[in-house]
Design an enzyme around this catalytic site. Structure first.
Site, mmCIF file in Angstrom:
data_model
loop_
_atom_site.group_PDB
_atom_site.id
_atom_site.type_symbol
_atom_site.label_atom_id
_atom_site.label_comp_id
_atom_site.label_asym_id
_atom_site.label_seq_id
_atom_site.Cartn_x
_atom_site.Cartn_y
_atom_site.Cartn_z
ATOM 1 N N ASP A 40 -6.794 -5.047 -5.354
ATOM 2 C CA ASP A 40 -5.533 -5.503 -5.922
ATOM 3 C C ASP A 40 -5.376 -4.756 -7.239
ATOM 4 O O ASP A 40 -6.235 -4.865 -8.117
ATOM 5 C CB ASP A 40 -5.570 -7.006 -6.204
ATOM 6 C CG ASP A 40 -5.531 -7.828 -4.916
ATOM 7 O OD1 ASP A 40 -5.126 -7.287 -3.878
ATOM 8 O OD2 ASP A 40 -5.915 -9.007 -4.960
ATOM 9 N N ASP A 49 1.475 -13.788 3.986
ATOM 10 C CA ASP A 49 0.815 -14.738 3.075
ATOM 11 C C ASP A 49 1.200 -16.136 3.529
ATOM 12 O O ASP A 49 2.381 -16.499 3.497
ATOM 13 C CB ASP A 49 1.280 -14.522 1.630
ATOM 14 C CG ASP A 49 0.859 -13.164 1.070
ATOM 15 O OD1 ASP A 49 -0.169 -12.638 1.531
ATOM 16 O OD2 ASP A 49 1.565 -12.639 0.191
#
Lengths: 195, 251
Positions: free
Chosen positions: B11, B130
């Site tokens: 990330d 998600d």
């Protein structure tokens, strides 16, 4: 040594250029028939869909140039499939340098499509795959495949055997991504550059 | 046979690797180029790079950083974060990405999936989902997990697969960063519903979590961040563990 990478505005060529760079080889990305003819080695990376790729080759006049090349030639992924006579993908006539017809995998619960990931090679032969063993893995991403035939120089299974690599005279093809197959892929690329 | 994949995820925010818990409380985990090279050397099967601030700040992913990572990487490389146009994807592929991961843009305009599949092939279109468990239902969230969509995870994955998604990156926000194990039921439900590969993400804490997600979850690949970044579980040891447990991995 002059290495040409065929630029047909379709594939992800940057990964191949970086892989050659890591081997210390200088490659030129080109669609110029003269540059392709005089190169010592020609690589043809492919990704995407068969009929668009053939269309792009025709627009660049490369469908007529590539079959006349006489130096070692390596088609990668769709670049290998394009060497066959026909693909089931949108019923597309291919370059016809090798006598195979590209078919679609049929998914089942244990075998997803695309065949995506690391798989081991079997029944390897010839200089392109020299030094490899059946414990070695290479990276595949494809939904269509070439059946096994006399031209097959390596197999993989998903679940049935298919051509992982093919050869006819100076024309080599690999269904997997040499440029994304770690040290094993690097070895295969180095073998190709040494042909 | 095709092997189960282990995928470290970087990330990235402002050029650094970061990691949080349930998408918040980020801490620094180092230089992405150095981490990428280390993971490839240690036997990572693939690498995912997510520019986690891109969507909310409407910023394109950092193509220069993608190029620097791709230059050192001899394994497949997926890039996501803020991708909303065909031109975004083209720029990333030209920078050396092999696949792109799309999320909010696909939810806002599902035809984006088919546009990309037609132009670049399904093999490079990863749809990231998600999901958060709300009152027993896996709800799909958008905009870096900040906004509910009203869609249910399995339904959305079926729709996206029909449109040409080549793979799913399925993250349980309810498990992300908790190290309490993957969302096994969610992973199994999606894996059974679609014929394309599923990468499970969120909750990796210990080696047995991976065995569970490959067996009970039916995942084709498992993605993790913290346990790799902070040296809690090294990739080679994890692969040996899985091999000994009868999971087919690339050694």
């Amino acid at each position: 040594m002059e290495i040409a990478v065929v630029d047909y505005k379709g594939g992800n060529v940057q990964s191949v250029l970086f892989a050659l760079e890591r081997l210390g080889a200088q490659a030129v990305l080109t669609a110029d028939p003269e540059v392709l003819r005089r190169a010592d080695k020609v690589l043809f990376p492919g990704e995407g869909e068969a009929s668009s790729a053939m269309q792009a080759l025709r627009e660049a006049g490369l469908d007529l140039v590539l079959p006349t090349l006489t130096q070692p030639f390596l088609g990668i992924c769709l670049g290998m499939q394009l060497l066959g006579t026909h693909s089931e993908e949108n019923d597309t006539p291919m370059l016809g340098l090798l006598p195979f017809q590209v078919q679609r995998f049929v998914p089942d619960t244990a075998h997803k499509v695309p065949h995506m990931g690391w798989n081991n090679l079997q029944a390897m032969r010839g200089p392109l795959l020299a030094g490899l063993t059946e414990a070695d893995h290479v990276y595949f991403v494809h939904s269509y495949y070439a059946p096994v035939g006399p031209y097959t120089i390596a197999q993989a299974a998903h679940p049935g055997p298919f051509s992982a690599a093919v050869q006819h005279e100076n024309f080599y093809g690999v269904q997997f991504h040499t440029e994304k197959s770690g040290p094993v892929g690097t070895r295969i690329l180095a073998n190709f550059l040494a042909l | 046979m095709v092997k189960k994949r282990l995928i470290p995820c970087l990330d990235v925010r402002d050029g650094r690797t970061v990691k949080g818990i349930q998408f918040e409380g980020l801490r620094d985990a180092g230089d992405p180029v150095a981490l990428a090279a280390r993971y490839a050397h240690e036997g990572a099967d693939e690498l995912v790079f997510l520019d986690i601030t891109a969507t909310n700040q409407r910023r394109q992913p950092l193509t220069e950083l993608v190029r620097d990572v791709a230059r050192v990487l001899d394994i497949p490389f997926t890039v996501g974060g803020g991708i909303s146009t065909v031109a975004d994807v083209e720029a990333l592929l030209l920078s050396g990405a092999d696949k792109v991961s799309i999320n909010s843009a696909a939810l806002a305009r599902p035809a984006f999936i088919s546009d990309l599949a037609r132009r670049f092939g399904s093999q490079c279109v990863v749809v990231a989902v998600d999901a958060r468990l709300v009152e027993g239902e896996w709800q799909v969230m958008t905009r870096a997990g900040t906004t509910p969509t009203g869609r249910q995870a399995v339904d959305w994955c079926r729709t996206a697969a029909d449109l040409g998604a080549g793979e799913f990156l399925l993250t349980s926000m309810s498990h992300d960063g908790t190290k309490a194990g993957f969302a096994l039921e969610l992973t199994r439900a999606v894996s059974d519903a679609v014929s394309v590969p599923v990468i499970a993400s969120g909750g990796a804490g210990q080696p047995s979590d991976f065995t569970a997600v490959f067996e009970a979850g039916g995942a084709d690949a498992a993605l993790a961040a913290s346990i790799f970044h902070f040296n809690e579980t090294a990739l080679p040891a994890l692969k040996q563990y899985l091999h000994a447990a009868g999971i087919a991995v690339r050694l």
